[in-house]
Design an enzyme around this catalytic site. Sequence first.
Site, short mmCIF file in Angstrom:
data_model
loop_
_atom_site.label_atom_id
_atom_site.label_comp_id
_atom_site.label_asym_id
_atom_site.label_seq_id
_atom_site.Cartn_x
_atom_site.Cartn_y
_atom_site.Cartn_z
N ARG A 185 9.84 5.75 2.81
CA ARG A 185 9.19 4.49 3.14
C ARG A 185 9.09 3.67 1.86
O ARG A 185 9.41 4.14 0.79
CB ARG A 185 7.83 4.68 3.85
CG ARG A 185 6.98 5.86 3.47
CD ARG A 185 6.46 5.89 2.08
NE ARG A 185 5.78 4.65 1.72
CZ ARG A 185 5.56 4.24 0.51
NH1 ARG A 185 5.99 4.97 -0.53
NH2 ARG A 185 4.92 3.12 0.25
N ASN B 105 2.97 -7.57 3.02
CA ASN B 105 2.84 -6.27 2.35
C ASN B 105 1.92 -5.41 3.21
O ASN B 105 1.45 -5.83 4.28
CB ASN B 105 2.30 -6.45 0.92
CG ASN B 105 2.39 -5.17 0.11
OD1 ASN B 105 3.44 -4.52 0.10
ND2 ASN B 105 1.31 -4.76 -0.53
N LYS B 106 1.67 -4.22 2.74
CA LYS B 106 0.87 -3.25 3.50
C LYS B 106 -0.43 -3.85 4.02
O LYS B 106 -1.10 -4.59 3.28
CB LYS B 106 0.61 -2.03 2.59
CG LYS B 106 -0.21 -0.91 3.18
CD LYS B 106 0.31 -0.40 4.49
CE LYS B 106 1.75 0.00 4.49
NZ LYS B 106 2.29 0.21 5.87
N ARG C 116 13.11 0.02 11.05
CA ARG C 116 11.81 -0.60 10.78
C ARG C 116 12.03 -2.12 10.63
O ARG C 116 13.04 -2.53 10.05
CB ARG C 116 11.15 0.00 9.51
CG ARG C 116 10.75 1.47 9.70
CD ARG C 116 9.86 1.96 8.59
NE ARG C 116 8.52 1.42 8.67
CZ ARG C 116 7.60 1.54 7.70
NH1 ARG C 116 7.91 2.17 6.58
NH2 ARG C 116 6.40 1.04 7.85
N ASP D 186 6.93 -6.37 1.03
CA ASP D 186 7.97 -5.99 2.00
C ASP D 186 8.87 -7.14 2.37
O ASP D 186 10.03 -6.96 2.73
CB ASP D 186 7.34 -5.39 3.26
CG ASP D 186 6.81 -4.01 2.94
OD1 ASP D 186 5.70 -3.91 2.40
OD2 ASP D 186 7.56 -3.04 3.17
O1 MRU Z 1 4.72 1.38 5.53
P1 MRU Z 1 5.26 1.56 4.14
O2 MRU Z 1 4.65 2.71 3.42
O3 MRU Z 1 6.78 1.56 4.13
O4 MRU Z 1 4.80 0.24 3.38
C1 MRU Z 1 5.11 0.09 2.02
C2 MRU Z 1 4.50 -1.09 1.42
O5 MRU Z 1 3.86 -1.90 2.06
C3 MRU Z 1 4.77 -1.31 -0.04
O6 MRU Z 1 3.68 -1.91 -0.65
C4 MRU Z 1 5.99 -2.22 -0.19
O7 MRU Z 1 7.06 -1.73 0.56
C5 MRU Z 1 6.39 -2.37 -1.59
S1 MRU Z 1 7.18 -0.91 -2.16
C6 MRU Z 1 7.83 -1.16 -3.68
#
Ligand code: MRU
Length: 344
Positions: free
Chosen positions: A52, A248-249, A95, A238
Amino acid sequence: MNEQTQLTVQALHWTGHSLKVLDQRCLPQTIVYHEYSDAEGVFDAIRSMEVRGAPAIGIAAAYGVVLSVRQHFDETGDEWRVKVAEDIAKLAQSRPTAVNLFWALKQMTDLLAGIQGNPVDEFLSLANKIHEEDISANHKMAEFGADIIGNAKGVMTHCNAGALATGGYGTALGVIRSAYKRGLKSIYAGETRPWLQGARLTAWELAQDGIPVTLVADSAAAWLMKSGAIEWIVVGADRIAANGDTANKIGTYSLAVLAKQHGIKLMIAAPTSTIDWSLENGNTIEIEQREARELLPECYEQSGSLVTAWNPVFDVTPAELITAIVTEKGVVLNPSEKGIRSLQ
Ligand code: MRU
């Protein structure tokens, strides 16, 4: 691999004939790699979040296409192209939010359209290039970001934007690694519910490098800011729209709003492969919704239960709440004022 690419923690490893993926669902308790030799396996690994993080997803998908080419290439006809195109389409379904996936698959699709002769080596070279350029971009943005952080005494990060989420070194954690080498004293990581990327991955990854980190419950963020312990929030991304709005997350937007209230600055560290120039702003970024069971205690899962869950796993932070966007091509301060076209 050169000195820069020597890593303590490595999410992906190309063996020469297969892709080994560190299963991030098992961290930090268990370190286990699964080995994939077709695109279908890589698709499952991305969808199930064995791997991920936006850049790592793109890199894994690129190697997934290499595996597809290895599996289907046939000197005698063109049928293999159809099979590889089908695998690319499947990988694109894994995704929806991280644009790096589509960015990497577009490069693979362009190569497929133009290639003559035996394609295996060329697809592998392209995947290796995507991987190595990501590591190199991380090192560049790490230094740019550390320059901006200067002698701040404390920073907080969210989710995991480290070596585990990228080709290596990390975006936000790359900045934090470099700032730590230059004297940064306090690093806080939010636990990042519900999947606990902060608690399980960021804390572990930093500890692997001997970097001390303090974990906080997500709900402690406002109080941490109020305490005066941090000057910066440093996160990855993202997908960044052309006006700087940043997906982002989930929880990043909350931190941005809280940061504004407390006079704390917000840095987004991401390679330019995370910028989606086709989107004017963040309003149309697709936000992945994951299954309720990632959030729900098991006792609520039985049929007929009155308790359900809403589980968006990303949010969009408007550009006006962002102090700096740091990429390998340079930095944009106050993106809502200046725009980010200078990075194109
Ligand atoms: O759901 P995930 O764990 O894939 O989400 C990841 C994130 O939101 C990260 O902050 C983002 O991808 C940046 S990773 C360098």
